[in-house]
Motif scaffolding. Structure first.
Motif, mmCIF file in Angstrom:
data_model
loop_
_atom_site.group_PDB
_atom_site.id
_atom_site.type_symbol
_atom_site.label_atom_id
_atom_site.label_comp_id
_atom_site.label_asym_id
_atom_site.label_seq_id
_atom_site.Cartn_x
_atom_site.Cartn_y
_atom_site.Cartn_z
ATOM 1 N N ILE A 125 0.819 -1.218 0.000
ATOM 2 C CA ILE A 125 0.000 0.000 0.000
ATOM 3 C C ILE A 125 0.856 1.273 0.000
ATOM 4 O O ILE A 125 0.445 2.300 -0.532
ATOM 5 C CB ILE A 125 -0.975 0.005 1.211
ATOM 6 C CG1 ILE A 125 -2.084 1.046 1.027
ATOM 7 C CG2 ILE A 125 -0.267 0.251 2.525
ATOM 8 C CD1 ILE A 125 -3.122 0.690 0.011
ATOM 9 N N TYR A 128 2.005 3.578 -3.231
ATOM 10 C CA TYR A 128 1.105 4.440 -3.998
ATOM 11 C C TYR A 128 1.327 5.893 -3.568
ATOM 12 O O TYR A 128 1.625 6.160 -2.404
ATOM 13 C CB TYR A 128 -0.351 4.026 -3.760
ATOM 14 C CG TYR A 128 -0.668 2.685 -4.398
ATOM 15 C CD1 TYR A 128 -1.158 2.610 -5.689
ATOM 16 C CD2 TYR A 128 -0.437 1.493 -3.698
ATOM 17 C CE1 TYR A 128 -1.430 1.378 -6.276
ATOM 18 C CE2 TYR A 128 -0.696 0.258 -4.279
ATOM 19 C CZ TYR A 128 -1.194 0.205 -5.568
ATOM 20 O OH TYR A 128 -1.449 -1.010 -6.153
ATOM 21 N N THR A 130 0.641 9.972 -2.704
ATOM 22 C CA THR A 130 -0.381 10.825 -2.093
ATOM 23 C C THR A 130 -0.453 12.114 -2.918
ATOM 24 O O THR A 130 0.333 13.034 -2.722
ATOM 25 C CB THR A 130 -0.026 11.165 -0.642
ATOM 26 O OG1 THR A 130 1.377 11.469 -0.563
ATOM 27 C CG2 THR A 130 -0.332 10.019 0.297
ATOM 28 N N ASP A 135 -6.009 12.475 -0.005
ATOM 29 C CA ASP A 135 -5.332 11.182 0.180
ATOM 30 C C ASP A 135 -4.975 10.957 1.649
ATOM 31 O O ASP A 135 -4.925 9.814 2.116
ATOM 32 C CB ASP A 135 -4.067 11.101 -0.683
ATOM 33 C CG ASP A 135 -4.403 10.978 -2.164
ATOM 34 O OD1 ASP A 135 -5.537 11.322 -2.546
ATOM 35 O OD2 ASP A 135 -3.530 10.534 -2.932
ATOM 36 N N ILE A 139 -6.145 7.705 3.526
ATOM 37 C CA ILE A 139 -5.188 6.799 4.188
ATOM 38 C C ILE A 139 -5.629 6.527 5.624
ATOM 39 O O ILE A 139 -5.681 5.383 6.067
ATOM 40 C CB ILE A 139 -3.752 7.381 4.141
ATOM 41 C CG1 ILE A 139 -3.211 7.293 2.717
ATOM 42 C CG2 ILE A 139 -2.838 6.613 5.100
ATOM 43 C CD1 ILE A 139 -1.792 7.809 2.568
ATOM 44 N N VAL A 143 -6.641 2.951 4.914
ATOM 45 C CA VAL A 143 -5.419 2.172 5.155
ATOM 46 C C VAL A 143 -5.316 1.809 6.635
ATOM 47 O O VAL A 143 -5.074 0.659 6.995
ATOM 48 C CB VAL A 143 -4.162 2.937 4.680
ATOM 49 C CG1 VAL A 143 -2.897 2.165 5.035
ATOM 50 C CG2 VAL A 143 -4.236 3.195 3.181
ATOM 51 N N ALA A 201 -9.820 10.460 -4.302
ATOM 52 C CA ALA A 201 -8.930 9.734 -3.388
ATOM 53 C C ALA A 201 -9.490 8.341 -3.107
ATOM 54 O O ALA A 201 -8.762 7.343 -3.129
ATOM 55 C CB ALA A 201 -8.756 10.520 -2.088
ATOM 56 N N ARG A 204 -8.886 5.986 -5.972
ATOM 57 C CA ARG A 204 -7.515 5.493 -6.120
ATOM 58 C C ARG A 204 -7.100 4.551 -4.994
ATOM 59 O O ARG A 204 -6.278 3.665 -5.194
ATOM 60 C CB ARG A 204 -6.539 6.673 -6.233
ATOM 61 C CG ARG A 204 -6.578 7.326 -7.626
ATOM 62 C CD ARG A 204 -5.598 8.479 -7.774
ATOM 63 N NE ARG A 204 -5.986 9.630 -6.963
ATOM 64 C CZ ARG A 204 -5.383 10.010 -5.854
ATOM 65 N NH1 ARG A 204 -4.330 9.355 -5.419
ATOM 66 N NH2 ARG A 204 -5.813 11.067 -5.197
ATOM 67 N N TRP A 205 -7.632 4.743 -3.784
ATOM 68 C CA TRP A 205 -7.147 3.948 -2.642
ATOM 69 C C TRP A 205 -7.946 2.688 -2.365
ATOM 70 O O TRP A 205 -7.471 1.783 -1.687
ATOM 71 C CB TRP A 205 -7.090 4.827 -1.377
ATOM 72 C CG TRP A 205 -5.976 5.818 -1.454
ATOM 73 C CD1 TRP A 205 -6.067 7.112 -1.894
ATOM 74 C CD2 TRP A 205 -4.600 5.600 -1.129
ATOM 75 N NE1 TRP A 205 -4.829 7.706 -1.858
ATOM 76 C CE2 TRP A 205 -3.911 6.805 -1.396
ATOM 77 C CE3 TRP A 205 -3.879 4.513 -0.649
ATOM 78 C CZ2 TRP A 205 -2.536 6.943 -1.198
ATOM 79 C CZ3 TRP A 205 -2.520 4.639 -0.437
ATOM 80 C CH2 TRP A 205 -1.858 5.847 -0.722
ATOM 81 N N CYS A 209 -6.302 -0.893 -1.055
ATOM 82 C CA CYS A 209 -6.590 -1.241 0.341
ATOM 83 C C CYS A 209 -7.090 -2.679 0.449
ATOM 84 O O CYS A 209 -6.744 -3.390 1.391
ATOM 85 C CB CYS A 209 -7.619 -0.285 0.947
ATOM 86 S SG CYS A 209 -6.854 1.245 1.475
#
Lengths: 330, 95
Positions: A125, A128, A130, A135, A139, A143, A201, A204-205, A209
């Motif tokens: 993770i 990637y 920010t 982001d 996170i 995350v 965000a 993309r995450w 995750c």
């Protein structure tokens, strides 16, 4: 998860002489006793733990980089103070974990060398980028949310020092997720541009995750021994599902859309079903080909090299003081 | 000739499986083996624990009580290190 590349078979080198000890060891594990540093343990248990705990530690340390990227550009003093505190915590978590790994007979220097040489892995993770302030929200919320999902069962892991480190980490981690969600909520309730930034965000995450929990159970050869040893209490897929079930309603509350057209609630199972994860991307990132792998390693190597004179100076000073004390005593 | 002094040891007990050792007190003993035995006799008469650590008192470096403010007060003002500092609406549930 933070040790997701662990999924490889560990050779069991236990000889016949150790069979009785191994049986005693497993009996202790089955009785939910904790294994402590001076206790007998199978060599493969020790190796598995060193690898898992050190990868977890490396992940905390490398994990400071994507967030540290936004400290100077946090939108308010409140956000900046919180972000600094969070990055400090990640560093602290890395230290607790390195110390737990060191109880197994490895040195900090060895572990750091393995990270810097590329031999040891850290969580995919953190490879990637920010790209926006949102982001930082994503996170913290996603995350850290995924990390908590994985770390709560580790509080009951069979190895005492690891479980105690995890208890401490989990206590501290709860602020991380809340501050992330607060950022997302603020953006989601802000201007159209701010909401779009939060949505971007999340887009993309989200998938990276889900990859944090590691390969699907069917491909995870490593789980058997770890489960028997009670290092791992839930399978990758079970934890991933738990995370999705907890997170989807949180996204809906934000008024954001999850980037998965296949996502649907199954009334019968009461679980959120989700689409296919791109495991090719996961393997590529683990293999070093993610968007930021080279950046992250370069940053860690530079930090280590730039700190060398400090470590040397501290050791030289300690040696000088010892010599002085010895001369005084003589 | 003066009486030779017996070293002082700090005693740590693990009260239950899985927990960390906690400092419980000190005792005098000639060496580490005797210190463990003495700690067992002195500090675990009522099932207080299942593991003992002894550490020579002289090996402990402590912070100076006079520096208490300097060392620990800075954490007092950092309320943002606590989860309750962040507002998460009740509807979202536990986080």
């Amino acid at each position: 998860m933070y040790s997701q590349s662990l999924n490889q078979q560990v050779a069991d080198t236990t000889g016949p002489d150790d069979a009785a000890a191994a049986a005693r060891f497993q009996t202790r594990i089955d009785a939910e006793e904790r294994i402590e540093p001076n206790d007998w343990m199978p060599a493969a248990y020790r190796r598995t733990l060193v690898r898992q705990i050190s990868q977890h530690a490396h992940s905390e340390i490398v994990g400071m980089l994507p967030e540290g990227n936004w400290i100077t550009r946090a939108p308010s003093l409140r956000r900046k103070a919180a972000l600094i505190a969070k990055v400090q915590d990640e560093c602290g978590h890395g230290m607790y974990l390195y110390a737990a790994a060191e109880t197994l007979g490895v040195t900090r220097e060895q572990l750091v060398d393995e990270l810097l040489s590329g031999k040891a892995k850290y969580s995919s993770i953190f490879n990637y980028p920010t790209l926006t302030w949102a982001d930082i929200g994503a996170i913290g919320w996603l995350v850290d949310g995924a990390a908590i999902m994985n770390q709560i069962p580790l509080c009951r892991c069979s190895y005492g020092p690891y479980s105690r480190a995890m208890i401490r980490v989990c206590k501290e981690e709860s602020f991380h997720q809340r501050q992330g969600y607060e950022i997302m909520l603020t953006l989601a309730r802000g201007t159209a541009a701010q909401k779009a930034m939060a949505q971007d965000a999340l887009n993309r995450w989200w998938w990276p995750c889900l990859m944090m929990f590691g390969p699907p159970d069917a491909q995870s050869q490593h789980s058997d021994a770890s489960t028997r040893w009670k290092i791992k209490r839930f399978s990758n897929d079970a934890l991933r599902q738990k995370f999705v079930d907890a997170t989807v309603p949180q996204a809906h509350f934000l008024g954001l859309t999850l980037p998965d057209p296949a996502l649907r609630f199954n009334e019968a199972t009461a679980h959120w079903e989700f689409g296919e994860i791109d495991w090719t991307e996961f393997k590529q990132v683990l293999a070093g080909n993610g968007p930021c792998n080279r950046d992250r390693m370069a940053a860690r190597r530079a930090a280590h090299a730039n700190g060398e004179w400090v470590r040397n100076a501290a050791l030289a000073y300690a040696a000088k003081e010892r010599a002085r004390a010895a001369a005084g005593a003589a | 000739m003066s009486t030779p002094t017996t070293p002082l040891w700090e005693v740590f007990i693990r009260s239950r499986t899985g927990l960390a050792h906690k400092h419980v007190g000190s005792l005098h003993a000639a060496d580490a083996t005797l210190a463990v035995q003495a700690a067992r006799d002195l500090y675990t008469r009522r099932g207080e624990g299942n593991s003992v650590w002894v550490v020579p008192s002289s090996a402990i470096t402590a912070s100076d009580p006079a520096d208490k403010g300097l060392m620990f007060d800075p954490a007092d003002s950092k309320v943002y290190r606590h989860p309750t500092f962040y507002e998460v609406p009740d509807e979202v549930g536990h986080m």
